[in-house]
Scaffold this active site. Structure first.
Site, short mmCIF file in Angstrom:
data_model
loop_
_atom_site.label_atom_id
_atom_site.label_comp_id
_atom_site.label_asym_id
_atom_site.label_seq_id
_atom_site.Cartn_x
_atom_site.Cartn_y
_atom_site.Cartn_z
N ALA A 36 -10.21 40.45 -36.62
CA ALA A 36 -9.69 39.67 -37.97
C ALA A 36 -10.97 38.41 -38.29
CB ALA A 36 -8.42 39.62 -38.07
N TYR A 94 -11.82 31.02 -26.22
CA TYR A 94 -10.98 30.11 -26.70
C TYR A 94 -9.78 29.92 -25.90
CZ TYR A 94 -8.25 33.24 -29.64
OH TYR A 94 -7.53 33.55 -30.21
N GLU A 95 -9.23 31.18 -25.39
CA GLU A 95 -7.65 30.87 -24.09
C GLU A 95 -8.15 30.36 -22.93
OE1 GLU A 95 -5.50 34.55 -24.48
OE2 GLU A 95 -7.41 35.67 -25.06
N MET A 150 -13.65 34.97 -33.84
CA MET A 150 -13.92 34.17 -32.47
C MET A 150 -14.08 35.39 -31.64
SD MET A 150 -10.44 31.83 -33.27
CE MET A 150 -10.92 30.81 -35.10
N SER A 151 -14.21 36.70 -31.93
CA SER A 151 -14.34 37.50 -30.30
C SER A 151 -15.83 38.59 -31.08
CB SER A 151 -13.34 38.20 -30.96
OG SER A 151 -13.42 38.80 -31.82
N HIS A 206 -10.02 36.36 -25.43
CA HIS A 206 -10.85 35.71 -25.81
C HIS A 206 -11.35 34.13 -25.42
CE1 HIS A 206 -7.95 37.02 -28.96
NE2 HIS A 206 -9.27 36.87 -29.80
N SER A 262 -6.56 41.62 -33.80
CA SER A 262 -5.44 40.65 -34.25
C SER A 262 -4.17 41.08 -35.43
CB SER A 262 -5.40 39.10 -35.05
OG SER A 262 -5.78 38.28 -33.78
N ASN A 292 -9.04 36.69 -44.18
CA ASN A 292 -8.85 35.22 -45.47
C ASN A 292 -10.15 35.14 -45.36
OD1 ASN A 292 -8.84 34.63 -42.69
ND2 ASN A 292 -9.92 32.98 -42.77
N HIS A 319 -0.96 40.51 -30.90
CA HIS A 319 -2.23 41.35 -29.49
C HIS A 319 -0.89 41.56 -27.76
CE1 HIS A 319 -5.84 40.00 -30.00
NE2 HIS A 319 -5.63 39.08 -30.77
N HIS A 345 -2.68 31.53 -39.21
CA HIS A 345 -2.94 32.56 -37.94
C HIS A 345 -2.03 33.80 -39.18
CE1 HIS A 345 -4.25 35.78 -34.97
NE2 HIS A 345 -2.64 35.47 -34.86
#
Length: 271
Positions: free
Chosen positions: A112, A84-85, A210-211, A82, A29, A234, A60, A246
């Site tokens: 990120a 989560y997608e 998350m990746s 991902h 990201s 963050n 992306h 995000h």
């Protein structure tokens, strides 16, 4: 994803990119700007590649970029897939399989991430030394294809010690302060709760995201040498007592893009 589908994607791409890439890159990201530095670019949208999933995350671009960077033949993913997608793990790692089959034996993977280590601050770059798979899933579950790798791959040195040394040495040469640490993978798409961040810290994580981990597992399975870099966009939940968004991820990535580009380009020159 079957070996047949991997080969179909490989054959499609081979017709459009005549040279075998040395280095594969996955740009997370806000970090896809590195692909803009590639010379003699050939760009192919994911949606045009047989069997490829489609990237749905803001920030992306969803395309493969072939070309030359710092004298090396590279293939870069501007945007990843991902868990989560809604994709299964085998779909998430499918592009890594294809890039390896095209000839890439080295992988630079970026992301990120949220900072867990309280010595970190937004905008820091962290070299990944190790990871924790806290998603309780693995892309290698199911039938093993011996043509891709062994049934039980060793993850003792998932992130190449040689590449880590190169990254740290490069950062020193360009006078860039850099962190190193352990990355914890959780499924998302929710950001972690403060309690989950405490657990992550207790278990030894310096950053959460998350990746990355599924791709690295599949790369190690195929004997690729891996370097991982996290952009701490963050601080994780509960550390600064502020809501997570995000938008902050993208803004921080934009702020440090020049440092990120300088570091990665100089690393690639040495890989």
């Amino acid at each position: 994803m079957s070996l047949k589908k991997i080969m179909e994607s490989k054959e499609y791409l081979e017709k459009r990119f005549k040279k075998s890439p040395e280095i594969a890159m996955i740009l997370g990201s806000g970090l896809g700007v590195l692909a803009d530095e590639i010379k003699d670019k050939i760009i192919i949208k994911y949606e045009d590649i047989p069997n490829f999933p489609k990237s749905t995350v803001k920030g992306h671009k969803g395309q493969l970029v072939f070309g030359e960077l710092m004298g090396k033949k590279v293939i870069a993913m501007q945007g990843r897939f991902h868990y989560y997608e809604g994709y299964d793990m085998k779909q998430v790692v499918f592009p890594v399989r294809v890039m390896n089959m095209l000839g890439a034996k080295k992988l630079l993977v970026t992301n990120a991430a949220g900072g867990v280590n309280k010595n970190f601050k937004p905008g820091d770059l962290m070299i990944i030394e190790d990871h924790i798979n806290f998603a309780f899933n693995n892309p290698l579950i199911g039938k093993n294809h011996n043509d891709l790798g062994p049934r039980f791959p060793d993850m003792s040195h998932a992130y190449s010690a040689d590449f880590i040394d190169i990254a740290l040495e490069t950062a020193k040469e360009i006078e860039l302060q850099i962190k190193k640490g352990t990355y914890m993978f959780l499924t998302g798409p929710t950001y972690e709760t403060p309690a989950e961040v405490k657990v992550a810290s207790y278990l030894g994580a310096d950053a959460v995201g998350m990746s990355t981990v599924p791709e690295v597992i599949s790369a190690v399975h195929m004997k690729m040498k891996v370097l991982g870099i996290s952009c701490i966009t963050n601080m994780a939940a509960g550390i600064l007592d502020k809501p997570l968004d995000h938008k902050e991820v993208i803004e921080t990535s934009e702020r440090i893009k020049d440092q990120f580009i300088m570091l990665t380009k100089n690393i690639i020159k040495k890989l």
